[in-house]
Design a protein around this motif. Structure first.
Motif, mmCIF file in Angstrom:
data_model
loop_
_atom_site.group_PDB
_atom_site.id
_atom_site.type_symbol
_atom_site.label_atom_id
_atom_site.label_comp_id
_atom_site.label_asym_id
_atom_site.label_seq_id
_atom_site.Cartn_x
_atom_site.Cartn_y
_atom_site.Cartn_z
ATOM 1 N N VAL A 122 0.834 -1.205 0.000
ATOM 2 C CA VAL A 122 0.000 0.000 0.000
ATOM 3 C C VAL A 122 0.865 1.249 0.000
ATOM 4 C CG1 VAL A 122 -1.660 1.328 1.346
ATOM 5 C CG2 VAL A 122 -1.988 -1.125 1.064
ATOM 6 N N ALA A 123 1.972 1.220 0.741
ATOM 7 C CA ALA A 123 2.885 2.361 0.771
ATOM 8 C C ALA A 123 3.440 2.647 -0.628
ATOM 9 C CB ALA A 123 4.022 2.105 1.753
ATOM 10 N N VAL A 124 3.821 1.584 -1.322
ATOM 11 C CA VAL A 124 4.328 1.754 -2.693
ATOM 12 C C VAL A 124 3.245 2.334 -3.594
ATOM 13 C CG1 VAL A 124 5.143 0.508 -4.738
ATOM 14 C CG2 VAL A 124 6.050 -0.064 -2.490
ATOM 15 N N PHE A 125 2.022 1.847 -3.437
ATOM 16 C CA PHE A 125 0.913 2.338 -4.257
ATOM 17 C C PHE A 125 0.627 3.813 -3.970
ATOM 18 C CE2 PHE A 125 -3.673 3.081 -4.865
ATOM 19 C CZ PHE A 125 -3.761 2.808 -6.220
ATOM 20 N N VAL A 126 0.670 4.223 -2.702
ATOM 21 C CA VAL A 126 0.423 5.617 -2.342
ATOM 22 C C VAL A 126 1.505 6.518 -2.934
ATOM 23 C CG1 VAL A 126 0.366 7.253 -0.414
ATOM 24 C CG2 VAL A 126 -0.877 5.082 -0.249
ATOM 25 N N ILE A 127 2.754 6.081 -2.817
ATOM 26 C CA ILE A 127 3.862 6.861 -3.396
ATOM 27 C C ILE A 127 3.683 6.998 -4.904
ATOM 28 C CG2 ILE A 127 6.348 6.848 -3.850
ATOM 29 C CD1 ILE A 127 6.688 5.477 -1.116
ATOM 30 N N TYR A 128 3.313 5.917 -5.547
ATOM 31 C CA TYR A 128 3.087 5.936 -6.997
ATOM 32 C C TYR A 128 1.974 6.917 -7.352
ATOM 33 C CZ TYR A 128 1.491 4.313 -11.575
ATOM 34 O OH TYR A 128 1.083 4.248 -12.878
ATOM 35 N N SER A 129 0.875 6.894 -6.597
ATOM 36 C CA SER A 129 -0.257 7.785 -6.869
ATOM 37 C C SER A 129 0.129 9.254 -6.681
ATOM 38 C CB SER A 129 -1.433 7.432 -5.950
ATOM 39 O OG SER A 129 -1.848 6.105 -6.149
ATOM 40 N N LEU A 130 0.911 9.564 -5.630
ATOM 41 C CA LEU A 130 1.330 10.935 -5.379
ATOM 42 C C LEU A 130 2.275 11.435 -6.467
ATOM 43 C CD1 LEU A 130 1.898 10.821 -1.504
ATOM 44 C CD2 LEU A 130 0.003 11.899 -2.739
ATOM 45 N N VAL A 131 3.173 10.565 -6.890
ATOM 46 C CA VAL A 131 4.109 10.962 -7.942
ATOM 47 C C VAL A 131 3.367 11.245 -9.240
ATOM 48 C CG1 VAL A 131 6.012 10.164 -9.403
ATOM 49 C CG2 VAL A 131 6.091 9.771 -6.939
ATOM 50 N N ILE A 132 2.398 10.402 -9.578
ATOM 51 C CA ILE A 132 1.588 10.601 -10.785
ATOM 52 C C ILE A 132 0.829 11.923 -10.711
ATOM 53 C CG2 ILE A 132 -0.497 9.788 -11.956
ATOM 54 C CD1 ILE A 132 1.801 8.228 -12.866
ATOM 55 N N GLN A 133 0.330 12.258 -9.516
ATOM 56 C CA GLN A 133 -0.488 13.461 -9.335
ATOM 57 C C GLN A 133 0.340 14.742 -9.422
ATOM 58 O OE1 GLN A 133 -3.811 13.523 -8.963
ATOM 59 N NE2 GLN A 133 -3.891 15.754 -8.810
ATOM 60 N N PHE A 134 1.504 14.765 -8.778
ATOM 61 C CA PHE A 134 2.263 16.014 -8.666
ATOM 62 C C PHE A 134 3.479 16.077 -9.587
ATOM 63 C CE2 PHE A 134 0.142 15.437 -4.517
ATOM 64 C CZ PHE A 134 -0.576 16.626 -4.472
ATOM 65 N N PHE A 135 3.972 14.937 -10.018
ATOM 66 C CA PHE A 135 5.134 14.924 -10.915
ATOM 67 C C PHE A 135 4.855 13.962 -12.069
ATOM 68 C CE2 PHE A 135 6.564 15.538 -6.521
ATOM 69 C CZ PHE A 135 7.163 16.791 -6.608
ATOM 70 N N PRO A 136 4.010 14.389 -13.016
ATOM 71 C CA PRO A 136 3.586 13.484 -14.102
ATOM 72 C C PRO A 136 4.753 12.872 -14.875
ATOM 73 C CG PRO A 136 2.285 15.498 -14.101
ATOM 74 C CD PRO A 136 3.393 15.713 -13.125
#
Length: 365
Positions: free
Chosen positions: A91-105
């Motif tokens: 879940v931690a990896v998934f959250v990091i992935y989602s945040l990176v996609i959102q703020f650093f496309p």
């Protein structure tokens, strides 16, 4: 000159001695599993999902312990803490992935590519963990797949099938099933799997035929429904019963159509895999799952779950497990006695839970 023809040796290798030959037994009951399922749901909600690790273990252990071959049930050896640790990391990896996609496309795209290359490792580790946590007669299963083959089968071939207008897809699916099953071993005995690509193409053609026939019938009924609803709409003061009955009928037919198509393909492929797999001198398998019977089960299960707002889920899951077990026959040979369990190694559940988080299906037949 001696012209006598030498005797032909007609001696054949002796057939392995059979210990038992019987259907897989499933003794689970809907009422029992309903109690487990209800507690799992309630405690998972109250603990904000933390109890879901315990819920998963309880569910697996219930189904494993109620599935038996030759009077011996299966064991699920994973612990809730193993599952919880893996789930938290995933879940931690998934959250990091989602945040990176959102703020650093831009970095998100790079991360997505990295995830694509990591997927074969995740699949391998998930299969390895699941097999290692499964035991029968005190002997564990194992999985010996490697990254290179997994990358070709799960990444290269599915992508290549797109560029062939999916003509390569049945072959890709055959390679995936072959890879997942042929790398399984029971103790120190690897399984032998001999799948045929033409069987997958035949299953695909049959499924396409059923789909086309279903769409034609569905279209005719939809046309009749539209006509009937139009007639009902004209008489606004006296609502025609068809305006209520036909939409429900259409929804039912749609669900039936999807379950039939799914059941046809799944039953053909499941039978082919099990009928062509064996642990040499240890066990062989036979599956005679019938598409119509399986389709009816999936259809009634789906409707029961919908009309009970999910409360029939335990009943549906028990019915499916019982049917699949009853459609499976296992022949055990004398060589099973000599199986030696390989050295136990602690496995991480991270990869399995990561696969679940990223919606990667690594289930076996």
């Amino acid at each position: 000159m001696d012209t006598t023809t030498p005797p032909v040796n007609t001696t054949h290798a002796p057939s392995p001695q059979i210990i038992s030959q019987d259907r897989v037994k499933f003794s689970g009951k809907a009422g029992e599993f309903f109690g487990i399922w209800t507690v799992n749901i309630l405690l998972s909600i109250l603990t904000l999902g933390i109890y879901s690790a315990w819920a998963k273990v309880r569910t697996y252990r219930y189904f494993y312990s109620n599935t038996s071959i030759d009077g011996h049930s299966f064991d699920y050896l994973a612990t809730p803490i193993q599952i919880l640790k893996g789930r938290i990391l995933a879940v931690a990896v998934f959250v990091i992935y989602s945040l990176v996609i959102q703020f650093f496309p831009t970095f998100g795209i790079l991360l997505a590519i990295c995830l694509l290359f990591a997927m074969p490792w995740i699949i391998n580790q998930g299969l390895r963990f699941n097999m290692r946590m499964t035991r029968h007669r005190n002997v564990r299963f194992a999985f010996a797949g490697n990254y290179g083959e997994a990358f070709i089968n799960f990444i290269i071939l599915p992508i290549a099938s797109i560029f062939t207008l999916y003509l390569l897809l049945p072959y890709a699916l055959k390679r995936i099933d072959q890879y997942m099953h042929e790398n399984i071993s029971y103790g120190n005995k690897p399984i032998t799997v001999n799948l045929q690509g033409e069987k997958y193409y035949m299953a695909a053609l049959i499924t396409i035929g059923v789909t086309i026939a279903g769409l034609v019938i569905f279209g005719i009924i939809l046309g009749l429904t539209g006509t009937a609803m139009g007639i009902g709409a004209i008489d606004a003061e006296n609502i025609h019963p068809s305006t209520i009955i036909f939409p429900v009928l259409i929804a039912a037919l749609y669900v039936a159509f999807l379950t039939l198509v799914s059941a046809v393909y799944q039953s053909i492929i499941r039978n082919h895999i099990l009928n062509n797999s064996e642990f040499e001198d240890v066990a062989s398998f036979k599956s005679d799952l019938k598409a119509v019977q399986y389709a009816m089960l999936l259809f009634t299960n789906a409707f029961a779950i919908i009309f009970t707002l999910g409360m029939a889920y335990p009943w549906a899951k028990i019915r499916k497990a019982r049917l699949l077990c009853s459609a499976t026959e296992v022949t055990i040979y004398h060589g099973a006695i000599a199986i030696i369990d390989t050295a136990e190694q602690q496995q991480s559940s991270f990869a399995e839970e990561a696969a679940n988080v990223f919606d990667i299906d690594i289930s076996l037949t």
